[in-house]
Enzyme design. Structure first.
Site: not given
Length: 277
Positions: A91, A186, A198, A216
């Site tokens: 992020h 997600l 989220g 991921c």
């Protein structure tokens, strides 16, 4: 860390966090969820659901069952273990992170409904942005979710049949599409019927941060950002005050997504049929 809250109606509010460090944001999100659970259990109160729109300072987060092996190299960016589902991701600034603090039981949503609403909201917004771009029209690019791997991916039309390429069409939404890469991730956590954590959508971030991980948990997964497919404004600066007049801003894309999610929360947008596995 700036913090503003805006009520949309009595059952749905949005909260904005800028330059947010991960741990205090997570702790506040978890505490809010625990408080809501207590209020519902002890007093029978339904509290407003919340969307947290977060601009995170750079961080790698590793999901509850995340494997350290998916971290390929250690950098100066912190790596934080957290309680969401999924593996490792990044992020940072230029990425739109939206945390869904929803009472699923009161909404009548299953966990699958939550995931599908999240994916379809992202699909709607990305496809709307792509359709407004001349470049995407010529390339026939579109956004789709996959049943085998949560998230939202970009696809392009296959070449002509006589130009054979080695593509994994069984994973694509249609046999005539080629997957270009992943634009949104997600990862949710459900506690006593309440969701938190989220989605993360790459808008105009620096994608090089993903080079240090298997995003991921998928080795070699190509990560994409919206600004490579549509005209997006740069963050304003003293040296760069002129913007492309028809370019989308980070804030415009954010508002499109908030509006779509709010309509889904209110029952105004129904789920589309899921693609077969």
């Amino acid at each position: 860390m700036e913090n503003t809250t805006q009520p949309l109606n009595e059952t749905f509010i949005t909260k904005y966090l800028s330059a947010a460090d991960y741990n205090p944001t997570h702790d506040a999100m978890l505490q809010r969820t625990l408080d809501r659970i207590t209020l519902k259990k002890e007093q029978g109160l339904r509290t407003p659901d919340e969307l947290w729109i977060v601009d995170h300072n750079d961080v790698y987060t590793l999901g509850q069952a995340g494997k350290e092996e998916h971290i390929l190299q250690h950098t100066n960016t912190p790596i934080i273990k957290t309680d969401r589902g999924g593996q490792v991701t990044w992020h940072g600034h230029g990425q739109l992170v939206v945390y869904w603090l929803f009472d699923l039981h009161s909404l009548g949503w299953s966990v699958r409904n939550l995931v599908s609403h999240a994916e379809q909201a992202i699909e709607d917004v990305i496809n709307e942005c792509l359709q407004e771009s001349d470049a995407s029209k010529s390339e026939n690019i579109s956004a789709h979710a996959r049943r085998d791997a949560p998230g939202v991916y970009l696809y392009a039309d296959m070449p002509e049949p006589d130009s054979h390429t080695d593509t994994q069409t069984n994973d694509t939404p249609d046999d005539d599409k080629i997957m270009l890469g992943k634009m949104a991730s997600l990862g949710f956590k459900i506690k006593h019927g309440f969701s938190y954590h989220g989605i993360a959508v790459n808008l105009n971030c620096d994608l090089s941060a993903f080079n240090a991980i298997n995003p991921c948990g998928y080795a070699g997964m190509q990560m994409l950002r919206l600004s490579d497919f549509v005209a997006m404004q740069k963050a304003p600066s003293a040296q760069d005050t002129q913007q492309i007049s028809n370019a989308l801003s980070y804030e415009q894309v954010t508002q499109k997504l908030i509006d779509n999610i709010a309509k889904r929360h209110a029952g105004m947008i129904e789920l589309r049929a899921l693609a077969p596995k």
